[in-house]
Design a protein around this motif. Sequence first.
Motif, short mmCIF file in Angstrom:
data_model
loop_
_atom_site.label_atom_id
_atom_site.label_comp_id
_atom_site.label_asym_id
_atom_site.label_seq_id
_atom_site.Cartn_x
_atom_site.Cartn_y
_atom_site.Cartn_z
N SER A 229 12.40 40.02 -90.81
CA SER A 229 11.65 39.05 -90.51
C SER A 229 10.76 37.54 -91.25
CB SER A 229 10.26 39.75 -89.85
OG SER A 229 10.69 40.35 -88.53
N GLN B 214 10.75 33.58 -87.63
CA GLN B 214 9.35 33.54 -86.62
C GLN B 214 8.67 33.38 -86.23
OE1 GLN B 214 9.59 37.07 -84.88
NE2 GLN B 214 11.47 36.72 -85.19
N THR C 290 9.18 41.99 -93.72
CA THR C 290 8.48 40.84 -93.86
C THR C 290 8.60 39.57 -95.01
OG1 THR C 290 6.03 41.52 -94.72
CG2 THR C 290 6.62 41.19 -91.80
#
Length: 310
Positions: A237, A267, A288
Amino acid sequence: MKFFDPASTADRLSFPALIPALAKMFEEGCVVPRRHTHFIGDRPEAPDTLLLMPAWQEGRYLGVKQVTIYPENAKQGAPGLYSSYTLSDARTGRPLAIIDGDQITVRRTAGASALAASFLARPDARRLVIVGAGNVASALAPAYAAVRDLADVAVWNLKPEKAEALAARLREQGYAARAATDLEQAVREADMVSCATLSRTPLVRRAWLRPGTHVDLIGSFQPTMREADDDTFADTSVFVDTTEALEKSGDLLSPIKAGRFDPGKLQATLETLCRREHPGRRTAEEITVFKSVGTAAEDLAAAILVYESH
């Protein structure tokens, strides 16, 4: 007009105060024109450079960071970069303060990374790996400690003696810090990995990242600079401070060109996160990645905090 030298500027930019100030600026928004770049002299291979980075909020404050980059200074043992910040009243244009730009840059950069981590790192993240040992790297542990309870800080650098020196300084500040000699092992054990280098080749590999890791990439602000491999962006992400990162950073341009990352799958930006328009981390297993290139909005937030602090 007030004057704030490096020490007084740093004193007014504690991370528990700065991080909320950055979040507030992203929530409220401000006008940020593209930076002005001017080359000085006739050395095309390594020109002296003047950068001007303006930002303002109508009816409040207007600021400009001036950065001079003189590569040849190193031959005389002098810094190659100097910066200063001029803060003015946006209602009248009256100058209010001259503030040390280097401290603003270092601390707002580390503060923005910690702000992103507050949304993207697991709430139980405790182990931080710092890749790099320069000025920004030195500020990362205090910044992250403002948003996560750090139990272990590992520092890795291409020059091991610099990693040990930074780890020693962090221990003096009360952190459980150590120098790491094996970057792969350190990353494999980390909850959070923050890179602040001038590397032109990837340092962090996707294969090293375990589920739930948060990766923070600060250094790559030019197309030729890299801190992570293409695969780091393929199935993770990805978040950015501003969409300008998609135009500037080799860490993003390379995986886009290789077909490993689709910009349409970005994102969110830091502004979107701060405005709660994106939830940030969704699961404990999610990896992330936050890529930043810096923005004058952060400089303005830091300058206002310095000026209004008493």
